[in-house]
Design a protein around this motif. Sequence first.
Motif, PDB file in Angstrom:
ATOM      1  N   GLU A   1       0.835  -1.206   0.000  1.00  0.00           N
ATOM      2  CA  GLU A   1       0.000   0.000   0.000  1.00  0.00           C
ATOM      3  C   GLU A   1       0.868   1.254   0.000  1.00  0.00           C
ATOM      4  O   GLU A   1       0.586   2.215  -0.717  1.00  0.00           O
ATOM      5  CB  GLU A   1      -0.932  -0.011   1.212  1.00  0.00           C
ATOM      6  CG  GLU A   1      -2.017  -1.063   1.119  1.00  0.00           C
ATOM      7  CD  GLU A   1      -2.781  -1.263   2.420  1.00  0.00           C
ATOM      8  OE1 GLU A   1      -2.417  -0.651   3.444  1.00  0.00           O
ATOM      9  OE2 GLU A   1      -3.745  -2.046   2.403  1.00  0.00           O
ATOM     10  N   ASP A   2       1.926   1.229   0.802  1.00  0.00           N
ATOM     11  CA  ASP A   2       2.842   2.377   0.855  1.00  0.00           C
ATOM     12  C   ASP A   2       3.526   2.598  -0.492  1.00  0.00           C
ATOM     13  O   ASP A   2       3.676   3.741  -0.941  1.00  0.00           O
ATOM     14  CB  ASP A   2       3.908   2.176   1.937  1.00  0.00           C
ATOM     15  CG  ASP A   2       3.349   2.276   3.346  1.00  0.00           C
ATOM     16  OD1 ASP A   2       2.203   2.757   3.504  1.00  0.00           O
ATOM     17  OD2 ASP A   2       4.045   1.851   4.292  1.00  0.00           O
ATOM     18  N   LEU A   3       3.941   1.517  -1.127  1.00  0.00           N
ATOM     19  CA  LEU A   3       4.618   1.622  -2.417  1.00  0.00           C
ATOM     20  C   LEU A   3       3.681   2.203  -3.475  1.00  0.00           C
ATOM     21  O   LEU A   3       4.060   3.114  -4.213  1.00  0.00           O
ATOM     22  CB  LEU A   3       5.141   0.257  -2.857  1.00  0.00           C
ATOM     23  CG  LEU A   3       5.857   0.192  -4.206  1.00  0.00           C
ATOM     24  CD1 LEU A   3       7.068   1.118  -4.242  1.00  0.00           C
ATOM     25  CD2 LEU A   3       6.269  -1.248  -4.510  1.00  0.00           C
ATOM     26  N   VAL A   4       2.450   1.710  -3.526  1.00  0.00           N
ATOM     27  CA  VAL A   4       1.486   2.224  -4.503  1.00  0.00           C
ATOM     28  C   VAL A   4       1.201   3.700  -4.224  1.00  0.00           C
ATOM     29  O   VAL A   4       1.166   4.519  -5.136  1.00  0.00           O
ATOM     30  CB  VAL A   4       0.179   1.395  -4.494  1.00  0.00           C
ATOM     31  CG1 VAL A   4      -0.899   2.071  -5.317  1.00  0.00           C
ATOM     32  CG2 VAL A   4       0.449  -0.004  -5.015  1.00  0.00           C
ATOM     33  N   GLN A   5       1.030   4.035  -2.966  1.00  0.00           N
ATOM     34  CA  GLN A   5       0.765   5.434  -2.609  1.00  0.00           C
ATOM     35  C   GLN A   5       1.944   6.324  -3.011  1.00  0.00           C
ATOM     36  O   GLN A   5       1.749   7.424  -3.548  1.00  0.00           O
ATOM     37  CB  GLN A   5       0.503   5.559  -1.114  1.00  0.00           C
ATOM     38  CG  GLN A   5       0.169   6.968  -0.691  1.00  0.00           C
ATOM     39  CD  GLN A   5      -0.169   7.062   0.794  1.00  0.00           C
ATOM     40  OE1 GLN A   5      -0.196   6.061   1.501  1.00  0.00           O
ATOM     41  NE2 GLN A   5      -0.413   8.254   1.260  1.00  0.00           N
ATOM     42  N   ASP A   6       3.144   5.855  -2.782  1.00  0.00           N
ATOM     43  CA  ASP A   6       4.338   6.622  -3.147  1.00  0.00           C
ATOM     44  C   ASP A   6       4.387   6.854  -4.662  1.00  0.00           C
ATOM     45  O   ASP A   6       4.647   7.970  -5.119  1.00  0.00           O
ATOM     46  CB  ASP A   6       5.588   5.879  -2.672  1.00  0.00           C
ATOM     47  CG  ASP A   6       6.864   6.645  -2.958  1.00  0.00           C
ATOM     48  OD1 ASP A   6       6.927   7.848  -2.617  1.00  0.00           O
ATOM     49  OD2 ASP A   6       7.797   6.048  -3.523  1.00  0.00           O
ATOM     50  N   VAL A   7       4.107   5.811  -5.426  1.00  0.00           N
ATOM     51  CA  VAL A   7       4.126   5.941  -6.892  1.00  0.00           C
ATOM     52  C   VAL A   7       3.026   6.889  -7.353  1.00  0.00           C
ATOM     53  O   VAL A   7       3.248   7.751  -8.211  1.00  0.00           O
ATOM     54  CB  VAL A   7       4.002   4.551  -7.566  1.00  0.00           C
ATOM     55  CG1 VAL A   7       3.764   4.693  -9.056  1.00  0.00           C
ATOM     56  CG2 VAL A   7       5.254   3.727  -7.301  1.00  0.00           C
ATOM     57  N   LEU A   8       1.830   6.761  -6.791  1.00  0.00           N
ATOM     58  CA  LEU A   8       0.727   7.645  -7.183  1.00  0.00           C
ATOM     59  C   LEU A   8       1.042   9.100  -6.863  1.00  0.00           C
ATOM     60  O   LEU A   8       0.731   9.998  -7.648  1.00  0.00           O
ATOM     61  CB  LEU A   8      -0.570   7.216  -6.497  1.00  0.00           C
ATOM     62  CG  LEU A   8      -1.159   5.890  -6.964  1.00  0.00           C
ATOM     63  CD1 LEU A   8      -2.373   5.524  -6.121  1.00  0.00           C
ATOM     64  CD2 LEU A   8      -1.519   5.934  -8.440  1.00  0.00           C
ATOM     65  N   THR A   9       1.678   9.322  -5.730  1.00  0.00           N
ATOM     66  CA  THR A   9       2.063  10.680  -5.348  1.00  0.00           C
ATOM     67  C   THR A   9       3.048  11.265  -6.364  1.00  0.00           C
ATOM     68  O   THR A   9       2.936  12.421  -6.761  1.00  0.00           O
ATOM     69  CB  THR A   9       2.702  10.684  -3.947  1.00  0.00           C
ATOM     70  OG1 THR A   9       1.770  10.131  -3.021  1.00  0.00           O
ATOM     71  CG2 THR A   9       3.073  12.084  -3.514  1.00  0.00           C
ATOM     72  N   ARG A  10       3.981  10.446  -6.791  1.00  0.00           N
ATOM     73  CA  ARG A  10       4.961  10.903  -7.778  1.00  0.00           C
ATOM     74  C   ARG A  10       4.325  11.129  -9.147  1.00  0.00           C
ATOM     75  O   ARG A  10       4.733  12.015  -9.887  1.00  0.00           O
ATOM     76  CB  ARG A  10       6.101   9.896  -7.886  1.00  0.00           C
ATOM     77  CG  ARG A  10       6.969   9.870  -6.651  1.00  0.00           C
ATOM     78  CD  ARG A  10       7.946   8.710  -6.662  1.00  0.00           C
ATOM     79  NE  ARG A  10       8.771   8.740  -5.480  1.00  0.00           N
ATOM     80  CZ  ARG A  10       9.887   9.437  -5.359  1.00  0.00           C
ATOM     81  NH1 ARG A  10      10.322  10.151  -6.356  1.00  0.00           N
ATOM     82  NH2 ARG A  10      10.569   9.414  -4.240  1.00  0.00           N
ATOM     83  N   LEU A  11       3.347  10.312  -9.489  1.00  0.00           N
ATOM     84  CA  LEU A  11       2.696  10.434 -10.796  1.00  0.00           C
ATOM     85  C   LEU A  11       1.701  11.591 -10.856  1.00  0.00           C
ATOM     86  O   LEU A  11       1.364  12.047 -11.953  1.00  0.00           O
ATOM     87  CB  LEU A  11       1.980   9.133 -11.161  1.00  0.00           C
ATOM     88  CG  LEU A  11       2.866   7.946 -11.490  1.00  0.00           C
ATOM     89  CD1 LEU A  11       2.020   6.712 -11.751  1.00  0.00           C
ATOM     90  CD2 LEU A  11       3.757   8.255 -12.682  1.00  0.00           C
ATOM     91  N   ALA A  12       1.241  12.061  -9.721  1.00  0.00           N
ATOM     92  CA  ALA A  12       0.241  13.133  -9.701  1.00  0.00           C
ATOM     93  C   ALA A  12       0.737  14.389 -10.420  1.00  0.00           C
ATOM     94  O   ALA A  12      -0.063  15.120 -11.001  1.00  0.00           O
ATOM     95  CB  ALA A  12      -0.137  13.463  -8.259  1.00  0.00           C
ATOM     96  N   LYS A  13       2.033  14.593 -10.414  1.00  0.00           N
ATOM     97  CA  LYS A  13       2.615  15.778 -11.055  1.00  0.00           C
ATOM     98  C   LYS A  13       2.862  15.564 -12.549  1.00  0.00           C
ATOM     99  O   LYS A  13       3.282  16.477 -13.241  1.00  0.00           O
ATOM    100  CB  LYS A  13       3.946  16.121 -10.381  1.00  0.00           C
ATOM    101  CG  LYS A  13       3.844  16.353  -8.903  1.00  0.00           C
ATOM    102  CD  LYS A  13       5.221  16.425  -8.283  1.00  0.00           C
ATOM    103  CE  LYS A  13       5.118  16.246  -6.792  1.00  0.00           C
ATOM    104  NZ  LYS A  13       6.337  15.785  -6.180  1.00  0.00           N
TER     105      LYS A  13
END
Length: 188
Positions: free
Chosen positions: A44-56
Amino acid sequence: MSAIIRLFKSKPSAKDRFQALLRPHIELMYRMAYRLTQSQSEAEDLVQDVLTRLAKRVDEMEQVESLRPWVLRILQNRFVDLYRREQNSPVDYQSAQEDDSGEDDRPGANVLTTASDSTNDIKRLELQQVLQVALNKLDDAHRDVVMLHDMEGYTALEVADILGINVGTVKSRLHRARDKLKKWLEDP
């Protein structure tokens, strides 16, 4: 009246575009992250981290022809980056992140306590455990190829794109990994 027309003609917000682009891939991202981390909370942390990076990067994502392999490659690369950081860190992340309850947070880890006593459930659980042990014996490169191709259903070309390697390398690793798995599963 012109304000209403402008409202409907305006381009969707970056948030709406982001959600529309990634919503179909979230479940797959989580499955891949879980297979990489072997932990529900870390996945869950890994997916959240990737999504946060992709948001930009919404504009960049809209230009990508095949978004699914692109997103999985980013997830894979982020996992590798975090793994390397953990290996080079003087802090022992694993013991720092252990849960005080002593329960395993992986999906299905506590199945024996909640599953019915039916023979089929027990056999299925045993087979899953044997397969997981065999998969864990594979080195990371071979395990990644098997997971993506045989478990997630990607073609060799898509796996090559996700992992950033040649198609021939994918086929070779897949063949070798299957041979090893067959041997280990026949002789446990």
